[in-house]
Design an enzyme around this catalytic site. Structure first.
Site, PDB file in Angstrom:
ATOM      1  N   ASP A  78      42.921  42.937  48.676  1.00  0.00           N
ATOM      2  CA  ASP A  78      44.310  42.732  48.262  1.00  0.00           C
ATOM      3  C   ASP A  78      45.252  43.779  48.849  1.00  0.00           C
ATOM      4  O   ASP A  78      46.417  43.495  49.121  1.00  0.00           O
ATOM      5  CB  ASP A  78      44.407  42.743  46.739  1.00  0.00           C
ATOM      6  N   CYS A 119      35.684  43.815  44.492  1.00  0.00           N
ATOM      7  CA  CYS A 119      37.148  43.760  44.514  1.00  0.00           C
ATOM      8  C   CYS A 119      37.729  42.579  43.748  1.00  0.00           C
ATOM      9  O   CYS A 119      37.025  41.794  43.141  1.00  0.00           O
ATOM     10  CB  CYS A 119      37.639  43.829  45.949  1.00  0.00           C
ATOM     11  N   ASP A 120      39.049  42.446  43.861  1.00  0.00           N
ATOM     12  CA  ASP A 120      39.869  41.744  42.881  1.00  0.00           C
ATOM     13  C   ASP A 120      39.450  40.309  42.557  1.00  0.00           C
ATOM     14  O   ASP A 120      39.329  39.941  41.398  1.00  0.00           O
ATOM     15  CB  ASP A 120      41.324  41.734  43.359  1.00  0.00           C
ATOM     16  N   LYS A 121      39.272  39.461  43.562  1.00  0.00           N
ATOM     17  CA  LYS A 121      38.978  38.052  43.296  1.00  0.00           C
ATOM     18  C   LYS A 121      37.493  37.740  43.415  1.00  0.00           C
ATOM     19  O   LYS A 121      37.046  36.682  42.974  1.00  0.00           O
ATOM     20  CB  LYS A 121      39.754  37.142  44.273  1.00  0.00           C
ATOM     21  N   CYS A 191      39.691  50.739  44.829  1.00  0.00           N
ATOM     22  CA  CYS A 191      40.772  51.726  44.703  1.00  0.00           C
ATOM     23  C   CYS A 191      40.679  52.467  43.370  1.00  0.00           C
ATOM     24  O   CYS A 191      40.330  51.890  42.350  1.00  0.00           O
ATOM     25  CB  CYS A 191      42.121  51.044  44.868  1.00  0.00           C
ATOM     26  N   GLU A 440      50.618  38.799  44.570  1.00  0.00           N
ATOM     27  CA  GLU A 440      50.898  40.028  43.829  1.00  0.00           C
ATOM     28  C   GLU A 440      52.160  40.670  44.379  1.00  0.00           C
ATOM     29  O   GLU A 440      52.478  40.532  45.560  1.00  0.00           O
ATOM     30  CB  GLU A 440      49.734  41.016  43.956  1.00  0.00           C
ATOM     31  N   SER A 466      50.007  43.504  40.894  1.00  0.00           N
ATOM     32  CA  SER A 466      48.803  44.294  41.088  1.00  0.00           C
ATOM     33  C   SER A 466      48.554  45.125  39.839  1.00  0.00           C
ATOM     34  O   SER A 466      49.489  45.467  39.101  1.00  0.00           O
ATOM     35  CB  SER A 466      48.988  45.226  42.294  1.00  0.00           C
TER      36      SER A 466
END
Length: 550
Positions: A78, A119-121, A191, A440, A466
C-alpha cells in the site's frame, strides 16, 4: 484425508506418477499434504523475508510428519501504491488473493494450510480463504519492521509522508527530507506503527488463528523463526485433530477481535476486513456491533500514529497476550485457538512489562475504544473514524464543506495552500464502486498534517484511510457518492458537523433539500471501463458490508 483423493487407489497411479516427478516416495505420500501459502515478493518490504520463513515452516511440517508444498499468491504494498492510480488496485486484490488460494487448495486437495502473510490486504484475503475453505489452517504473520531513528526520535513511513507538507511550507529542507527518507524504513517487515498490516496481524492472533506473540514478533527477531517452526509442527497436529477455522473463528472470536482493536486503537480498515471475514464464515457482524463494543472497551495502547510508541515497543511490553490479559474482563476467554487451547489458557502466564505502552483499564488513554461508527443524514449506513488518532479538542468539529471529486484534485489544493482553517474537506467518488477500488487517503491526510492543518481541518470521504492517518478524518461514508448517497448531494459551503461522542455525522440540510438535489443527480461516467477494476466495480458491495463481492 482430503489428499487421499489424489494419492490412494489403483486409479490414482497417474497422479502418484506426477507426484514422484517432484521427488516424492511411496512412504512420503502417506503423510498429510500441507500447503504453505506464501505471499513472498521482492518488491514489498513486509514480504521480502517470507521465503526464508517458508523454509523454516517446511522444516516444522516435516518434523511434525507432514508433507509440505509451497505456492505463492500476490501481494501489493500500500505504501508503494499510495497517492496514485495504483491504490485503486489494493483493496480489490484482497478478493484475488482469496480466490487464488481457493483454486489451488481445492484443485490439489490439500489437508491443511500454513499462511505466510504480512501486509494490508494479504492477511484479510487469506483469512477469508481460511473461512471459505474451512480446512485446518494456521497463520504466520511476517512481523513489523524496526522503527527508524531521526534527530532523537523514532520515525517510520508516515513520518516521510507527513514531512512532504513540511517541505512545502518551509518547515524542513529538501535535504532533511532526504535524510529522513534514508532512515525511516531500516529493515524488512510491515511498517512500524499500528497501521493496517500490524493491526490485522493483531486481529489474526486475537481471533486465535496464529500462535501467541506472533503478531508483534519483529520481522528481524529470532522469535519469528521459532514461531514459524512451531507453526509448521502444529499444523500437522491440527490436521489429525480436525481443528478447523469454523471451530476457532466463531462469533465470540470476532467480538474478541473488535474489543482488542478498540483497546489498541487500530486501523479503521479492520472494520472492512473483519466484516468481510465474518460474512464468509456465516457470521453477521453489523457496524452496530463495533459501536456497542467500542463504547465499553477503553483505548489503552499508546501506539503510533496516534501515540508515542511503535510495534517494537508493544512487543517488548508483552504483545497481544499481555494486552488480552489486561483487558480480559471484556473478552470471551473460552474461545478456542490454533494451539488447541483456549485464550484463557494461552494468556495464563502473560504479563504487562511496560504500563506506559499497555495501560491499565482503570487509567486509559480514552474511556471508549479507538474506533467509532458515525451515522446521520450524511452517512445513513455508517462511516468510520479512528478516534485514537483524534485530539480531544477535535471530538466535535463543524465547518463549511470544500468539495473534491478525486484525491488528486484535493492534494493539489492542499499543497497550493488553498484550504482554509475550519473547513471540512470532502473527497468523494473514491468509494468501492466510484473509485473504483476505495483508495486510501494517506497522501492528503499526511499533507494536511505536514502543512500544520491537522488540528483545524476535518476530512470526509467515501474512500478510506491508511492506518497511518491521524486527525479528524472520517472514511467509509455509506452509501457512497457513486451509488447516489447523500455525500453526492453536497456543495461547497454546506455546513457539516461531526460529533464523535454523539456518533453523529450530519450536513445542515433538510431531507427535502438533500432529496431535491439527488433527484437531479446523474451517476458519473465510470472512470475505468475494462479489466479487473471494471468487473470489481460491477460486483462490489458497499463499505458497510465489508466491500465483499456479490
Amino acid at each position: 484425508m482430503r489428499s487421499d483423493a489424489i494419492k490412494l487407489g489403483i486409479e490414482r497411479a497417474p497422479h502418484r506418477s506426477l507426484l514422484k516427478a517432484l521427488g516424492m516416495t511411496d512412504e512420503s505420500l502417506k503423510r498429510p499434504f500441507v500447503a504453505i501459502v506464501n505471499s513472498y515478493t521482492s518488491i514489498v518490504p513486509g514480504h521480502i523475508h517470507l521465503n526464508k520463513i517458508a523454509e523454516v515452516v517446511k522444516s516444522g511440517i516435516e518434523r511434525g510428519g507432514g508433507l509440505p508444498f509451497e505456492f505463492n499468491t500476490i501481494a501489493i504494498c500500500d505504501g508503494l501504491a499510495m497517492g496514485h492510480e495504483g491504490m485503486k488496485y489494493s483493496l480489490p486484490s484482497r478478493e484475488i488473493i482469496t480466490d487464488s488460494i481457493e483454486l489451488m487448495i481445492q484443485a490439489h486437495r490439500f489437508d491443511g494450510m500454513v499462511m505466510l502473510t504480512n501486509c494490508d490486504k494479504i492477511t484479510p484475503g487469506m483469512l477469508i480463504a481460511a473461512a471459505r475453505l474451512d480446512i485446518p489452517s494456521i497463520f504466520v504473520t511476517g512481523g513489523p519492521m524496526l522503527a527508524g531513528f531521526y534527530k532523537g526520535k523514532k520515525v517510520g513511513l508516515v513520518s516521510v509522508f507527513e514531512a512532504l507538507g513540511g517541505v512545502n511550507t518551509g518547515k524542513i529542507s529538501e535535504n532533511e527530507l532526504k535524510e529522513l527518507e534514508d532512515v525511516a524504513c531500516p529493515t524488512c517487515g510491515s511498517c512500524c506503527g499500528l497501521f493496517t498490516a500490524n493491526t490485522m496481524a493483531c486481529m489474526t492472533e486475537t481471533l486465535g488463528m496464529s500462535l501467541p506473540y506472533c503478531a508483534t514478533s519483529l520481522a528481524v527477531d529470532s522469535s519469528k523463526i521459532r514461531i514459524a517452526e512451531k507453526s509448521g509442527e502444529r499444523i500437522v497436529e491440527m490436521i489429525y485433530n480436525d481443528l478447523k477455522p469454523s471451530k476457532i473463528m466463531t462469533k465470540n472470536a470476532f467480538h474478541n477481535a473488535i474489543a482488542v482493536d478498540m483497546a489498541l486503537g487500530g486501523s479503521t480498515n479492520t472494520v472492512l476486513h473483519l466484516t468481510a471475514i465474518a460474512r464468509e464464515a456465516g457470521i453477521d457482524l453489523d457496524l452496530s456491533v463495533f459501536d456497542r463494543i467500542g463504547r465499553k472497551v477503553p483505548h489503552i495502547c499508546d501506539i503510533h500514529p496516534g501515540g508515542s510508541y511503535m510495534l517494537e515497543d508493544l512487543d517488548r511490553a508483552g504483545g497481544i497476550p499481555a494486552l488480552m490479559k489486561n483487558m480480559s474482563k471484556f473478552l470471551h476467554l473460552e474461545s478456542l485457538t490454533v494451539t488447541g487451547k483456549t485464550i484463557n489458557e494461552n494468556i495464563k502466564h502473560a504479563s504487562v512489562l511496560d504500563d506506559k505502552v499497555i495501560r491499565s483499564i482503570e487509567e486509559p488513554i480514552h474511556t471508549e475504544g479507538g474506533i467509532a461508527i458515525l451515522r446521520g443524514n450524511l452517512a445513513p449506513k455508517g462511516a468510520v473514524i479512528k478516534t485514537a488518532a483524534v485530539s480531544k479538542k477535535n471530538l466535535q468539529f463543524k465547518g463549511p464543506a470544500i468539495i473534491f471529486d478525486s484525491e488528486e484534485s484535493c492534494i493539489k489544493e492542499i499543497f497550493d495552500e488553498a484550504i482554509e482553517k475550519g473547513s471540512v474537506v470532502v473527497i468523494r467518488y473514491e468509494g468501492p464502486k466510484g473509485g473504483p477500488g476505495m483508495r486510501e487517503m494517506l497522501s492528503p491526510t499526511s499533507a494536511i498534517v505536514g502543512m500544520g492543518l491537522s488540528e483545524s481541518v476535518a476530512l470526509i470521504t467515501d474512500g478510506r484511510f491508511s492506518g497511518g492517518t491521524r486527525g479528524p478524518c472520517i472514511g467509509h461514508v455509506s452509501p457512497e457518492a457513486a451509488e447516489g448517497g447523500p455525500i453526492a448531494a453536497l456543495k461547497d459551503g454546506d455546513m457539516i458537523e461531526m460529533d464523535i461522542p454523539k456518533r453523529l455525522l450530519e450536513v445542515k440540510l433538510s431531507k427535502e433539500e438533500i432529496d431535491g438535489r439527488l433527484k437531479n443527480w446523474k451517476p458519473p461516467e465510470p472512470k475505468i471501463k475494462s479489466g479487473y477494476l471494471w468487473r470489481y466495480s460491477m460486483m462490489v458491495k458497499s463499505a458497510d458490508l465489508g466491500c465483499t463481492l456479490e
